[in-house]
Design a protein around this motif. Sequence first.
Motif, PDB file in Angstrom:
ATOM      1  N   VAL A 195       0.838  -1.207   0.000  1.00  0.00           N
ATOM      2  CA  VAL A 195       0.000   0.000   0.000  1.00  0.00           C
ATOM      3  C   VAL A 195       0.871   1.255   0.000  1.00  0.00           C
ATOM      4  O   VAL A 195       0.632   2.204  -0.765  1.00  0.00           O
ATOM      5  CB  VAL A 195      -0.936  -0.005   1.226  1.00  0.00           C
ATOM      6  N   ALA A 196       1.894   1.272   0.864  1.00  0.00           N
ATOM      7  CA  ALA A 196       2.793   2.431   0.921  1.00  0.00           C
ATOM      8  C   ALA A 196       3.514   2.635  -0.411  1.00  0.00           C
ATOM      9  O   ALA A 196       3.685   3.769  -0.871  1.00  0.00           O
ATOM     10  CB  ALA A 196       3.801   2.246   2.044  1.00  0.00           C
ATOM     11  N   LEU A 197       3.922   1.543  -1.044  1.00  0.00           N
ATOM     12  CA  LEU A 197       4.587   1.643  -2.344  1.00  0.00           C
ATOM     13  C   LEU A 197       3.635   2.201  -3.394  1.00  0.00           C
ATOM     14  O   LEU A 197       4.011   3.081  -4.190  1.00  0.00           O
ATOM     15  CB  LEU A 197       5.095   0.261  -2.777  1.00  0.00           C
ATOM     16  N   TYR A 235      12.037   8.320   1.221  1.00  0.00           N
ATOM     17  CA  TYR A 235      13.454   8.690   1.358  1.00  0.00           C
ATOM     18  C   TYR A 235      14.390   7.545   1.004  1.00  0.00           C
ATOM     19  O   TYR A 235      15.493   7.783   0.500  1.00  0.00           O
ATOM     20  CB  TYR A 235      13.724   9.289   2.738  1.00  0.00           C
ATOM     21  N   ILE A 236      13.975   6.296   1.222  1.00  0.00           N
ATOM     22  CA  ILE A 236      14.837   5.182   0.807  1.00  0.00           C
ATOM     23  C   ILE A 236      14.992   5.173  -0.709  1.00  0.00           C
ATOM     24  O   ILE A 236      16.085   4.977  -1.249  1.00  0.00           O
ATOM     25  CB  ILE A 236      14.274   3.829   1.276  1.00  0.00           C
ATOM     26  N   GLY A 237      13.877   5.373  -1.419  1.00  0.00           N
ATOM     27  CA  GLY A 237      13.943   5.405  -2.876  1.00  0.00           C
ATOM     28  C   GLY A 237      14.893   6.475  -3.377  1.00  0.00           C
ATOM     29  O   GLY A 237      15.656   6.259  -4.326  1.00  0.00           O
ATOM     30  N   ARG A 238      14.875   7.636  -2.724  1.00  0.00           N
ATOM     31  CA  ARG A 238      15.787   8.721  -3.131  1.00  0.00           C
ATOM     32  C   ARG A 238      17.231   8.380  -2.808  1.00  0.00           C
ATOM     33  O   ARG A 238      18.153   8.721  -3.559  1.00  0.00           O
ATOM     34  CB  ARG A 238      15.393  10.017  -2.423  1.00  0.00           C
ATOM     35  N   ALA A 239      17.458   7.717  -1.670  1.00  0.00           N
ATOM     36  CA  ALA A 239      18.826   7.346  -1.297  1.00  0.00           C
ATOM     37  C   ALA A 239      19.417   6.369  -2.305  1.00  0.00           C
ATOM     38  O   ALA A 239      20.579   6.492  -2.713  1.00  0.00           O
ATOM     39  CB  ALA A 239      18.832   6.732   0.099  1.00  0.00           C
ATOM     40  N   THR A 280      19.510   1.095 -14.305  1.00  0.00           N
ATOM     41  CA  THR A 280      18.086   0.812 -14.115  1.00  0.00           C
ATOM     42  C   THR A 280      17.558   1.453 -12.843  1.00  0.00           C
ATOM     43  O   THR A 280      16.483   2.069 -12.831  1.00  0.00           O
ATOM     44  CB  THR A 280      17.849  -0.710 -14.053  1.00  0.00           C
ATOM     45  N   LEU A 281      18.309   1.333 -11.759  1.00  0.00           N
ATOM     46  CA  LEU A 281      17.869   1.876 -10.473  1.00  0.00           C
ATOM     47  C   LEU A 281      17.764   3.402 -10.491  1.00  0.00           C
ATOM     48  O   LEU A 281      16.994   3.982  -9.730  1.00  0.00           O
ATOM     49  CB  LEU A 281      18.829   1.446  -9.364  1.00  0.00           C
ATOM     50  N   LEU A 335      12.211   2.690  -5.798  1.00  0.00           N
ATOM     51  CA  LEU A 335      11.126   2.507  -4.846  1.00  0.00           C
ATOM     52  C   LEU A 335      10.654   1.050  -4.826  1.00  0.00           C
ATOM     53  O   LEU A 335      10.450   0.452  -3.765  1.00  0.00           O
ATOM     54  CB  LEU A 335       9.952   3.427  -5.198  1.00  0.00           C
ATOM     55  N   ILE A 336      10.489   0.472  -6.001  1.00  0.00           N
ATOM     56  CA  ILE A 336      10.016  -0.919  -6.105  1.00  0.00           C
ATOM     57  C   ILE A 336      11.055  -1.879  -5.533  1.00  0.00           C
ATOM     58  O   ILE A 336      10.725  -2.814  -4.794  1.00  0.00           O
ATOM     59  CB  ILE A 336       9.701  -1.268  -7.572  1.00  0.00           C
ATOM     60  N   ALA A 337      12.322  -1.657  -5.863  1.00  0.00           N
ATOM     61  CA  ALA A 337      13.386  -2.560  -5.411  1.00  0.00           C
ATOM     62  C   ALA A 337      13.497  -2.555  -3.892  1.00  0.00           C
ATOM     63  O   ALA A 337      13.607  -3.621  -3.259  1.00  0.00           O
ATOM     64  CB  ALA A 337      14.719  -2.145  -6.040  1.00  0.00           C
TER      65      ALA A 337
END
Length: 493
Positions: free
Chosen positions: A152-154, A322-326, A341-342, A355-357
């Motif tokens: 849901v958060a994703l 913030y994890i996705g941005r990091a 890709t990332l 974000l997905i990874a």
Amino acid sequence: MNDPRTDAGELAAYGYRQELKRTLSPWAVFAIGFATISPVVGIYAVVQLGFVFAGPAWIWAVVVAALGQLLVATVYAELSSQFPMTGGVYQWVRRLGGPRLGWLTGWIYLASAIASLTTVAYLGASWLHMLFSDGALSPAAHVLLGVVFIAVALGINLLGVNPVKHFLNAGIIAEGVASLAISVILLVFVRNNGFGILFETLGAENASGGSVLAGFLTCLAVAGWAFLGFDATTQVAEETERPRRSVPRALLRAYLFVAFTVLLTGAAVTLSLRRPGDAVAGETADPVFAAVTQGLGDWSAKPFVLLVLIAFVACAISIQTYIGRAVFAFARDRQLPFSRTLATVGARQIPYVSLIATAALAALGLLLGLNGNAAATLISFGSGGFYFVFLTVAVVALTARLRGRWNPAAGQLRLGGTGLVINVLAVVWLLFEAVNIAWPRAQLAPVGGSWVQVWAVILVFSVLFALGLVYVAVAKPHTKLAGNPAQEEVKVP
């Protein structure tokens, strides 16, 4: 050519194009920081363990942790004022301490951040279950609900920056009601204990071999979890308007507001709980829920669960943001496998692949929950890694400051000599707390756990660090950077 006086121009001076959508206002950045630290998530993650190990006096461990982390947050605010780039700690350590150390710090940071998302999903799954059922929650169902939580958060994150802002605003409202309003009601109308109880342990030291000090230190190790996530504001610097000014201010304001809320809620729950001895004995599984329903009545149970659940969802959304941005910042510098890709930015100007990874990795971490109650283990994992990163950043900042490689006065947050004193105190605090969190304690491992589970924090992060060293030696990611960051001028463009 970018005007160096603009946000995009300042970013270009560091060698990056403006790829992310710069639409976050100071309030939105504050919301991200507030939702990530989250007083609701923080207090509910540590209150039960706090009572078990320190009794009603657990609140003083929270006070110590809050003051210690305020020192760290101030150092981070100084750094974020000068380096307005996505990547936060990775960017700072890379430029002040060298690219190899920057990579290793970023690597541990990512692992810890993913562990924190797993922890929030695991804890939030319990509240999701409570909303629809009063029955027992099996380990398998707990893990499955945690996966739903992350999904849901994703999904909300993939909608783009603007929907995320709206959900975080809802989270702040929920936190305000669930924490501030209810705490005031409990303190004014439902206080069942005198203030003297805040200095009592009620026999909690028995869980630590009869030592009050050992119980307090264990509680302090857990309390450190309540004050993680203030650096989330630094990860969205490239999406923030006037980041040199907005990011450090949002960081400190979010931290101070959360710290006040956590302490107020902790005191309110402790003073209003009818039978605090039951919480110490572990018979009251959730002291906060018990205090609210006992004080307000059974009717309040479901509305309160809904408010807490909204706060947990907002926290998970913010952590994923913030994890996705990091990961994006790491991959943009070609520092990870599959970096091209990332580092992909989609039509909504968000790093959707990252974000997905990271969501997938956090979901895999939920498998730890199959081994009964994994809350203490997950909290220790997340806290252990973050405090290692905190310590690295504080030491690198202090060393660069003393050697003249970093002049904090070049940023917009200028503390002068006070900044140096705060930096030194932050290093002292983090040396103590990092060791305290990593210290092997049987009482924080699953019941009947082996020595591997007791030493899990040290073992896991030792393995991660060793893997990081091998990757640096073999893949040489520091050679893929444009120029040599270790020799970059550390000054405002």
